[in-house]
Design a protein around this motif. Structure first.
Motif, mmCIF file in Angstrom:
data_model
loop_
_atom_site.group_PDB
_atom_site.id
_atom_site.type_symbol
_atom_site.label_atom_id
_atom_site.label_comp_id
_atom_site.label_asym_id
_atom_site.label_seq_id
_atom_site.Cartn_x
_atom_site.Cartn_y
_atom_site.Cartn_z
ATOM 1 N N UNK A 1 -31.602 -117.817 22.816
ATOM 2 C CA UNK A 1 -31.071 -116.573 22.258
ATOM 3 C C UNK A 1 -30.934 -116.656 20.740
ATOM 4 N N UNK A 2 -30.657 -117.871 20.231
ATOM 5 C CA UNK A 2 -30.479 -118.036 18.790
ATOM 6 C C UNK A 2 -31.753 -117.813 18.003
ATOM 7 N N UNK B 1 -34.328 -111.611 24.455
ATOM 8 C CA UNK B 1 -33.902 -110.225 24.647
ATOM 9 C C UNK B 1 -32.387 -110.152 24.827
ATOM 10 N N UNK B 2 -31.839 -111.087 25.620
ATOM 11 C CA UNK B 2 -30.383 -111.130 25.816
ATOM 12 C C UNK B 2 -29.680 -111.401 24.491
ATOM 13 N N UNK B 3 -30.266 -112.296 23.681
ATOM 14 C CA UNK B 3 -29.679 -112.574 22.371
ATOM 15 C C UNK B 3 -29.639 -111.343 21.489
ATOM 16 N N UNK B 4 -30.717 -110.561 21.507
ATOM 17 C CA UNK B 4 -30.738 -109.321 20.728
ATOM 18 C C UNK B 4 -29.668 -108.345 21.210
ATOM 19 N N UNK C 1 -26.847 -109.012 22.906
ATOM 20 C CA UNK C 1 -25.510 -109.506 22.590
ATOM 21 C C UNK C 1 -25.182 -109.302 21.115
ATOM 22 N N UNK C 2 -26.145 -109.585 20.244
ATOM 23 C CA UNK C 2 -25.907 -109.408 18.812
ATOM 24 C C UNK C 2 -25.695 -107.942 18.458
ATOM 25 N N UNK C 3 -26.533 -107.074 19.023
ATOM 26 C CA UNK C 3 -26.363 -105.645 18.755
ATOM 27 C C UNK C 3 -25.010 -105.138 19.198
ATOM 28 N N UNK C 4 -24.533 -105.626 20.358
ATOM 29 C CA UNK C 4 -23.214 -105.220 20.852
ATOM 30 C C UNK C 4 -22.107 -105.710 19.938
#
Length: 511
Positions: A42-43, A166-169, A171-174
């Motif tokens: 995710x990073x 995709x999960x990282x994106x 989480x960051x957007x949230x």
């Protein structure tokens, strides 16, 4: 022992699944290793949506901001092979513990600074930790799961590896809706602590106590060669592809990697035996993963800018917009072992690469006014293709090595991912920049404003008016060439895999 020796020596491996050892709770091992994997994967992409926030608080230049993103992949890719060998010799569980500690500690420090140079250094430290973690996750699975369960476990691992970005994106957007870019690093800390606790509680140790000493010469040549090559490619969009520094750096990297191959062929205990690539499945798996992630990370780099700067979406909406890819990737990845069992690896694998190529071509057909359903349909296709192609490619690489060297095989698999991602961002990013500049008309603008508009779409958007509108059109024109290039790379990978697996003998695990 070389990587091509038979599995007989694997009996010496300290394997927690051995009859005289404590029972292994396989589902918990899978859960923990996938959590560790998701943390470092995710990073790779999570900071992309935070770049505007980072720029405001750190006052970093465009080059500094680029390196805050790219240094992670550079260090990650350069250290994967020696990190895999260290895991083999000293223990995969130990590699997970050290890697997660470095990753979590570096993330905690990064959340406390606003100096861009310090952030670059700390992102590099995260890359060191990730290089220890990622190969250890897959080799722990392949080293502890019984053969009957291994393929399905690897399919879960592959799904997490593919969906992690995709999960990282998302989480960051949230997080950016409620806080700042620091929250991205603090999330890293929480995930690393959870994965570290699970590793200490549930993951058994596995290592080869009779492994030879680390091939220091090979490790230095591989690290220097990959470092020079990836560094030069990442810098090429800024310095220029035809500049002597860029060409010299690429030539130096290739020369060092050629020296690595010659060195390894003469070693009795190589870090990575180049003769492994005589195995058609190993070669096909490595090439396939490299090309898949070339296309995938190039797409992420382009599409996040398209969503935020062309369509005008917020960071959260942009992150949510790419979720359709995960909707099909995970179930297709879980379904792939059944398809392989029934039809063989070649069919699903090649079909997956063809779907990726088709999806990239469809994404290349988007314009500023395209309805969202067209984007979502292409992403569903992209996720299905990735799910079908990733599991057989990953299994092909790991099955080519004996159990005692699974960490090196895992490192090669992960190196293909990281190197493909770094090259995808650099090469496709350079094409995007060239296409954007080539289509942007700055006639009549003052010199400083013209240069600012040509530097990026974000700068042109700040100027506003007709310049901003024309810049969005120019970006879409550049995006079209970029994504069609990614489609071409995926299509070439499909042809190569089909040819490498065309003989029945090449389809066996060690043909």
């Amino acid at each position: 022992m070389t990587a091509t020796e038979p599995r007989a020596t694997a009996a010496r491996t300290t394997d927690a699944a051995a009859p005289d050892g404590p029972p292994v709770r396989h589902q918990l091992v899978l859960l923990v290793t996938c959590l560790a994997l998701a943390t470092v994967v995710a990073a790779m992409a999570s900071l992309n949506v935070a770049l505007p926030d980072l720029a405001r608080e750190t006052h970093g230049s465009q080059t500094q901001l680029s390196w805050i993103i790219d240094v992670y992949s550079l260090v990650f890719a350069a250290l994967l092979l020696p990190a895999g060998a260290l895991g083999d010799r000293f223990g995969r569980r130990r590699a997970l513990v050290v890697g997660l500690t470095l990753f979590g500690g570096g993330s905690g420090l990064a959340a406390l600074t606003t100096d861009p140079t310090t952030l670059i250094a700390l992102r590099g430290l995260l890359g060191v930790g990730a290089a220890l973690v990622m190969p250890a996750t897959l080799s722990t699975i392949t080293g502890t799961f019984p053969r009957a369960q291994r393929t399905r476990a690897v399919s879960v691992w592959a799904a997490v590896a593919g969906a992690g970005a995709v999960v990282g994106l998302l989480a960051s957007g949230t997080l950016l809706e409620f806080w700042s870019w620091r929250a991205v690093f603090l999330l890293n800390v929480l995930l690393a602590v959870a994965a570290l606790a699970g590793t200490l509680l549930f993951v058994p140790e596995s290592a080869d106590p009779d492994a030879p000493r680390l091939d220091v010469g090979g490790a230095l040549l591989a690290t220097a060669g990959l470092g020079a090559l990836v560094y030069s490619v990442i810098e090429a969009p800024t310095r220029g592809w035809a500049e002597p520094v860029t060409l010299g750096g690429i030539a130096a990297g290739l020369a060092l990697l050629a020296g690595f191959v010659v060195w390894e062929l003469r070693r009795s205990h190589p870090l990575l035996d180049p003769r492994l690539f005589r195995n058609r499945r190993f070669a096909a798996g490595t090439l396939s993963i490299l090309c898949q992630f070339f296309a995938f990370f190039g797409y992420i780099f382009v599409i996040m800018q398209y969503l935020q700067l062309v369509r005008g979406d917020t960071a959260f909406v942009a992150a949510v917009s790419v979720l359709p890819m995960a909707v099909t990737m995970v179930p297709c990845s879980r379904l792939t072992p059944r398809l392989v069992e029934r039809f063989g690896a070649r069919g699903p694998w090649v079909l997956g690469l063809v779907l990726i190529a088709g999806a990239m071509a469809a994404l290349g057909g988007l314009d500023a006014d395209s309805p969202y359903w067209r984007l979502a349909a292409a992403l569903l296709l992209l996720g299905a293709g990735a799910g079908l192609a990733m599991t057989p490619a990953t299994t092909a690489i790991t099955d080519a090595l004996p159990r005692s060297l699974q960490n090196v095989g895992s490192a090669m698999n992960d190196l293909s991912r990281e190197l493909g991602g770094a090259l995808g961002i650099a090469v496709l990013g350079s094409l995007l920049s060239a296409g954007y500049r080539g289509h942007l008309d700055v006639t009549g603008l003052p010199p400083r404003a013209a240069e600012a508009a040509r530097s990026s779409l974000a700068a042109a958007a700040r100027i506003g008016g007709p310049v901003g509108e024309h810049a969005r059109t120019a970006f879409v024109d550049g995006m079209r060439l970029t994504l069609l290039t990614g489609a071409g790379v995926a299509a070439l990978a499909a042809v190569a895999v089909a040819l490498l697996l065309r003989r029945p003998g090449a389809v066996t695990a060690r043909g």
